[in-house]
Design a protein around this motif. Structure first.
Motif, short mmCIF file in Angstrom:
data_model
loop_
_atom_site.label_atom_id
_atom_site.label_comp_id
_atom_site.label_asym_id
_atom_site.label_seq_id
_atom_site.Cartn_x
_atom_site.Cartn_y
_atom_site.Cartn_z
N VAL A 80 58.22 15.03 -6.41
CA VAL A 80 58.08 13.72 -7.04
C VAL A 80 56.75 13.66 -7.80
N ARG A 81 56.79 13.15 -9.01
CA ARG A 81 55.59 13.09 -9.83
C ARG A 81 55.23 11.66 -10.24
N GLN A 82 55.96 10.68 -9.70
CA GLN A 82 55.69 9.29 -10.05
C GLN A 82 55.73 8.43 -8.79
N PHE A 83 54.73 7.55 -8.65
CA PHE A 83 54.60 6.71 -7.47
C PHE A 83 54.31 5.27 -7.91
N LEU A 84 55.05 4.34 -7.31
CA LEU A 84 54.84 2.91 -7.54
C LEU A 84 54.44 2.30 -6.21
N ASP A 85 53.16 1.98 -6.07
CA ASP A 85 52.58 1.52 -4.81
C ASP A 85 52.40 0.00 -4.88
N VAL A 86 53.29 -0.72 -4.20
CA VAL A 86 53.31 -2.18 -4.27
C VAL A 86 52.62 -2.77 -3.04
N GLY A 87 51.64 -3.63 -3.29
CA GLY A 87 50.85 -4.18 -2.20
C GLY A 87 49.82 -3.20 -1.72
N THR A 88 49.15 -2.57 -2.66
CA THR A 88 48.27 -1.44 -2.35
C THR A 88 47.08 -1.81 -1.48
N GLY A 89 46.57 -3.04 -1.58
CA GLY A 89 45.40 -3.40 -0.80
C GLY A 89 44.13 -2.83 -1.39
N LEU A 90 43.05 -2.90 -0.63
CA LEU A 90 41.75 -2.45 -1.12
C LEU A 90 41.65 -0.93 -1.06
N PRO A 91 41.02 -0.34 -2.07
CA PRO A 91 40.87 1.12 -2.07
C PRO A 91 39.92 1.58 -0.99
N THR A 154 53.65 2.97 -17.78
CA THR A 154 53.04 4.20 -17.24
C THR A 154 54.08 5.16 -16.70
N LEU A 155 55.12 4.62 -16.08
CA LEU A 155 56.13 5.45 -15.42
C LEU A 155 57.38 5.57 -16.28
N ASP A 156 58.05 6.71 -16.14
CA ASP A 156 59.33 6.95 -16.82
C ASP A 156 60.45 6.69 -15.82
N PHE A 157 61.12 5.55 -15.95
CA PHE A 157 62.11 5.17 -14.96
C PHE A 157 63.44 5.91 -15.12
N SER A 158 63.53 6.81 -16.07
CA SER A 158 64.69 7.69 -16.12
C SER A 158 64.54 8.87 -15.17
N LEU A 189 65.20 1.94 -10.20
CA LEU A 189 64.74 3.33 -10.11
C LEU A 189 65.91 4.30 -10.22
N ALA A 190 65.62 5.48 -10.77
CA ALA A 190 66.65 6.50 -10.99
C ALA A 190 67.12 7.12 -9.69
N SER A 191 68.30 7.72 -9.73
CA SER A 191 68.76 8.53 -8.59
C SER A 191 67.72 9.62 -8.33
N GLY A 192 67.55 9.95 -7.05
CA GLY A 192 66.52 10.91 -6.69
C GLY A 192 65.19 10.26 -6.37
N SER A 193 65.12 8.92 -6.53
CA SER A 193 63.91 8.18 -6.18
C SER A 193 63.86 7.99 -4.66
N TYR A 194 62.71 7.58 -4.17
CA TYR A 194 62.50 7.41 -2.74
C TYR A 194 61.89 6.04 -2.43
N LEU A 195 62.20 5.54 -1.24
CA LEU A 195 61.58 4.33 -0.71
C LEU A 195 60.76 4.72 0.52
N VAL A 196 59.50 4.29 0.54
CA VAL A 196 58.60 4.56 1.66
C VAL A 196 58.12 3.22 2.20
N ILE A 197 58.38 2.96 3.47
CA ILE A 197 57.98 1.70 4.10
C ILE A 197 57.35 1.98 5.45
N CYS A 198 56.28 1.27 5.76
CA CYS A 198 55.83 1.17 7.15
C CYS A 198 55.34 -0.25 7.38
N ASP A 199 55.47 -0.72 8.60
CA ASP A 199 55.08 -2.09 8.90
C ASP A 199 54.91 -2.27 10.40
#
Length: 272
Positions: A80-91, A154-158, A189-199
Motif C-alpha cells: 500500500v502506498r496511500q494512507f488516509l489518517d482520520v482523527g490523527t491527533g497531535l504529532p 493528494t491521493l489517487d482514489f483509483s 476507496l478502490a478495491s484492494g483498500s484497507y480499513l484500520v481501526i483501534c479503539d
C-alpha cells in the motif's frame, strides 16, 4: 510541559478556538503517550483518570505501537502506498507518514482532523520524503464526502488506500452513525483498500469508570464500546488475520512492551 501551544503562526482565529479551561482528547492522549503538547488541565484530568484506571496509559501506548505494526504490514507486505489518517491527533514520534515512508519513501499520506490544536501543529506533520507526499486537511469525520473530495488532491482514489481511524470513533455518540461514517468513507476507496481501526472497549469496570470520569471532567465525551461493536465496524470487509483482537495481540513484534490484556481492540480488513 509546553504552555504556549497556541502561540505560533497559525493565526489569531485558530488560537481563539483553543479552550485551555477544559481537557481535550488530543492533548489528554498526547500526555498519556509522553508528549509535551498539552495544558495543565489535561495533565490534571489525566492524573485523575490514571488513579481510577492506570491501565489507560497502556491502552494509549499499545495503540501507538499497533499503528506502527499496521502501517509496516500494509506498506511492506501489502504494497500500500496511500494512507488516509482520520482523527490523527497531535504529532508525536512515529506518525503514520514516518512509519510508511521508512518502508516506502514514495508513500502518500493525508492526515485529517478538525481540532485547532492539531491545526497549529500541522507543519510538524507536513514533512515528507522527496519521493512521497504528506498533506493535512482541516476537515470533519462527520462529513466523509468532503473529506474524500479534499483528500483527492493528494491521493489517487483509483488505487488502494489504507483508511486509518484510530481512537477516534468513540467521539461519535451513536454506534449506527459511527458504522455509517465508516461505510461512507470506505465506499469512496478502490478495491484492494484497507480499513484500520483501534479503539478503547467497555471490557472492564475500570475502563467504563474512566470514560465516565472523563465525561464528568467537562471534556467532550468518549464512548467505549463492546468488542462486538468494534467488530461490526468491519462488516462487508475481509479481516486480516488474526481478526479483531486486543491491540497488543495484533501481529506482535519483538520490541513491543506492555501487558497483553488492555481494554482496547483493533483490526485490519481489506475491501475486495
Amino acid at each position: 510541559m509546553s504552555e504556549d501551544i497556541s502561540q505560533d503562526s497559525a493565526g489569531f482565529e485558530t488560537r481563539a478556538r483553543i479552550d485551555t479551561t477544559r481537557p481535550h482528547s488530543a492533548r489528554f492522549w498526547n500526555y498519556f503517550i509522553g508528549g509535551k503538547d498539552n495544558y495543565k488541565i489535561d495533565r490534571e484530568v489525566g492524573d485523575q483518570i490514571k488513579e481510577i484506571f492506570p491501565g489507560l496509559v497502556d491502552v494509549a501506548v499499545t495503540s501507538r505501537q499497533f499503528l506502527g505494526r499496521a502501517v509496516r504490514y500494509l506498506a511492506g507486505e501489502q504494497g500500500v502506498r496511500q494512507f488516509l489518517d482520520v482523527g490523527t491527533g497531535l504529532p508525536t514520534a512515529d506518525n503514520t507518514h514516518e512509519v510508511a515512508q521508512r518502508v516506502a519513501p514514495d508513500a502518500r499520506i493525508v492526515y485529517v482532523d478538525n481540532d485547532p490544536i492539531v491545526l497549529t501543529h500541522a507543519n510538524a506533520l507536513l514533512t515528507s520524503t522527496p519521493e512521497g507526499r504528506t498533506a493535512y486537511l482541516d476537515a470533519d469525520l462527520h462529513d466523509p464526502e468532503s473529506v474524500l473530495r479534499a483528500a483527492a488532491g493528494t491521493l489517487d482514489f483509483s488505487q488502494p488506500v489504507a483508511l486509518m481511524i484510530l481512537n477516534t470513533l468513540g467521539h461519535v455518540a451513536e454506534y449506527e452513525e459511527a458504522r455509517a461514517l465508516v461505510r461512507r468513507l470506505m465506499s469512496g476507496l478502490a478495491s484492494g483498500s484497507y480499513l484500520v481501526i483501534c479503539d478503547g472497549t467497555a471490557t472492564s469496570e475500570p475502563m467504563i469508570a474512566a470514560a465516565a470520569a472523563y465525561k464528568e471532567s467537562g471534556a467532550v465525551p468518549y464512548h467505549v464500546r463492546s468488542v462486538e461493536e468494534i467488530a461490526g465496524l468491519f462488516d462487508g470487509l475481509t479481516l486480516v488475520e488474526p481478526g479483531v483482537v486486543r491491540v497488543p495481540q495484533w501481529r506482535p513484534e519483538g520490541g513491543d512492551g506492555g501487558p497483553s490484556d488492555v481494554d482496547a481492540y483493533c483490526g485490519v480488513a481489506r475491501k475486495d
